[in-house]
Design an enzyme around this catalytic site. Structure first.
Site: not given
Length: 613
Positions: A520-521, A131, A250-251, A515
């Site tokens: 994430c989508g 990434r 965390r992110k 998914g």
């Protein structure tokens, strides 16, 4: 450049302005260093840099040392020097001294994420998704060709490039022995992968029309670049990788919107900056929203922080740094599901969190003032579509290009690079819809651009896509991701192709695929969101129901000024087979979005009647 003991000691001071070599007495250094527990490494011996852990206060270190497994691993082996391991592993593998299977599992599956390397252990063992960081989603032809060169050796199935929902690039199929050379190539092209995954600040999302927008309120390019440097540029060495933010709980996501369209989707980011003029002075600034995120356990829409700041670099960087410092030092380190900013804001209460941020900002003494949120712009406003060909304020044109599901093969990358080089000085812009924009095309060149082989009938790329296919979004899916319950990208393309061939809608439709429940989508923001889920279907041979790939369908998410998340699915456990899924989605199109059947041309009807179609 090596760090002195003094620089390491200064790492314990809150503001990164203090993270610079200055003269101090040995006694004060010893006193400061003595406040940190002896078992915590203050400096990485191989790089000479402070560790990410060294910037944490004692309380955060104590909580982390007793926290979840990833926290314990970060304290045991700091992630900020993981890039050094990548170079060493690559050299040893190439020399035949090491196999990827010999690399410590904690490094393969976790620590290398700090360098942007995510091991796809379940689907493609020994290979990584790499990434990048692409602030504001702007790349160029040279970079695009480099992406193609980097992944081509891995074959047509595994060596691909994906545009992401954060205006970012992901390279797939990467092997550890090649990673160091790819990193060097990216750095030579002013890009990096450092601190792009795991517990890091992710890619800075901005306005894809920045600088060419006739409705622009703020040009987000400089701001996104400044924020990217804040979180991933070492202020001492000037190299990529900033240990100040090397051990977040965390992110963390930041989005900067430049207009009322909110192409950046501020409502699903930890920090969302929404442009808004000051009601009294007219000065352009940002209203700040906080805490938006999506995860398997919770989906949260951002909340109004009652903060407004001027839209200048100093104010934005200072506010973001203050919030990040509080988040880094005070957020949860035991339960990762509760280690996102929203949980910390709720723990404080919105008003008190604002006060804490204001105190932090004031302590930096940079002349930044936070005011109450300002009234958002009113009046009718229709969000503009990024697809198609549109005139810019300077008389040139921007050209939106459909990239189905954001998937690019090496040949696709080179094709886009060639077209961009020919018509728009090599500049390519990425959108959160996983498409691209070619800016600054001369009107005299539009006809030639339309005739390019890249956009001929039958090509994957389209300049004037239909309203159903134009904004298709898809996560990686089961092809590469071990968490995904279903394959997404190929199924997504198959579904929209079938819908586009049969139905018409009067405005652009947004169909998102994801998914798994991590989303994430981003299915909750979509008009129609399709999430992988278990399903059952009658087996004609046995007469019994059997487990098959399936999905849940969300309906009614909104983006822009009237943003709204669809929190619960309207349909559950629908088999993924097109014969089962297509009728359900068609019914949604008709009932919710006014779809009507497309009129067939007479010659197509005649061909079908005589068996020619």
């Amino acid at each position: 450049m090596k760090y002195s003991t003094i620089a390491v000691a200064l790492a314990c001071i809150t503001s990164i302005e203090a993270f610079a070599p200055i003269q101090q007495t040995q006694q004060s250094v010893s006193a400061l260093a003595g406040s940190i527990r002896s078992e915590v490494a203050l400096v990485d011996e191989r790089t000479g840099k402070p560790t990410g852990t060294s910037f944490l206060p004692d309380d955060a270190i104590e909580r982390g040392s007793k926290g979840n497994p990833i926290e314990k691993f970060k304290f045991k082996k700091d992630g900020t020097s993981a890039w050094k391991d990548v170079y060493e592993y690559a050299a040893k593998i190439r020399a035949g001294e090491l196999n990827w299977e010999d690399v410590e599992k904690g490094d393969m599956d976790n620590r290398l994420k700090f360098v942007g390397l995510l091991h796809r252990a379940k689907r493609t063992p020994g290979q990584f998704m790499m990434r990048l960081k692409v602030p504001n989603g702007i790349v160029n032809s040279d970079q695009m060709r480099f992406y193609a060169d980097s992944v081509e050796k891995y074959g047509p199935d595994e060596g691909v490039v994906d545009i992401t929902t954060r205006q970012n690039i992901q390279l797939r199929g990467v092997k550890l022995e090649d990673a160091a050379d790819i990193i060097d190539g990216l750095h030579a092209r002013n890009q990096t992968t450092f601190q792009s995954a795991l517990d890091s600040v992710r890619n800075m999302v901005g306005n894809p029309l920045a600088g060419i927008d006739d409705n622009e309120m703020v040009d987000t390019r400089e701001i996104c670049n400044a924020l990217n440097d804040l979180v991933s540029l070492d202020p001492v060495t000037g190299t990529r990788g900033n240990p100040v933010w090397g051990n977040l709980p965390r992110k963390f996501n930041i989005a900067v919107s430049g207009n009322r369209d909110d192409y950046a989707h501020t409502h699903i980011n930890d920090i969302g900056l929404q442009p808004c003029p000051h009601a009294e002075t007219g000065e352009m600034g940002f209203n700040v929203v906080l805490g938006g995120y999506m995860s398997i356990k919770r989906v949260a829409e951002s909340i109004d922080s009652n903060m407004w700041i001027p839209a200048d670099r100093n104010s934005v960087v200072t506010l973001s740094e203050a919030i990040l410092r509080i988040f880094r030092d005070e957020s949860e380190r035991k339960d990762r599901q509760k280690a996102r900013l929203m949980w910390l804001v709720e723990k404080y209460g919105v008003a008190e969190f604002k006060n804490a941020v204001m105190r932090e900002v004031e302590s930096y003494k940079r002349g930044v003032t936070i005011q109450n949120s300002q009234p958002a712009p009113t009046g009718d406003y229709e969000r503009r579509d990024l697809s198609g060909i549109h005139k810019q304020p300077d008389g040139k044109y921007r050209v939106g290009v459909l990239v189905p599901a954001g998937r690019l093969h090496p040949a696709d990358c080179r094709t886009i690079a060639d077209v961009a080089e020919k018509y728009c000085d090599g500049e390519i812009r990425l959108t959160v819809e996983q498409n691209i924009i070619l800016p600054n095309v001369d009107e005299s060149q539009l006809d030639d651009l339309k005739k390019e082989p890249a956009f001929e009938s039958g090509s994957r790329f389209k300049l004037t896509p239909g309203n159903i296919e134009a904004n298709l979004v898809s996560c990686t899916g089961a092809q590469f991701c071990g968490l995904a319950l279903i394959e997404t990208k190929s199924n997504a393309e198959q579904l929209v192709d079938a819908l586009e061939a049969k139905w018409s809608v009067d405005k652009p439709l947004r169909i998102h695929w994801t998914g798994c429940p991590n989303s994430c989508g981003q299915v909750q923001v979509a008009d129609i969101g399709i999430m992988g889920a278990p399903a059952k279907k009658l087996d004609p041979e046995t007469g019994k129901n059997k487990a098959v790939p399936g999905c849940n369908i969300f309906v009614g998410g909104r983006i822009g000024e009237d943003a709204h998340l669809a929190m619960e699915p309207d349909f559950k456990n629908i088999p993924l087979d097109l014969d089962d899924l297509l009728p359900v989605v068609e019914n949604i199109l008709v009932e919710k979005f006014g779809a009507v059947p497309k009129k067939k041309r007479k010659r197509d009807v005649l061909k079908k009647l005589v068996g020619m179609a």
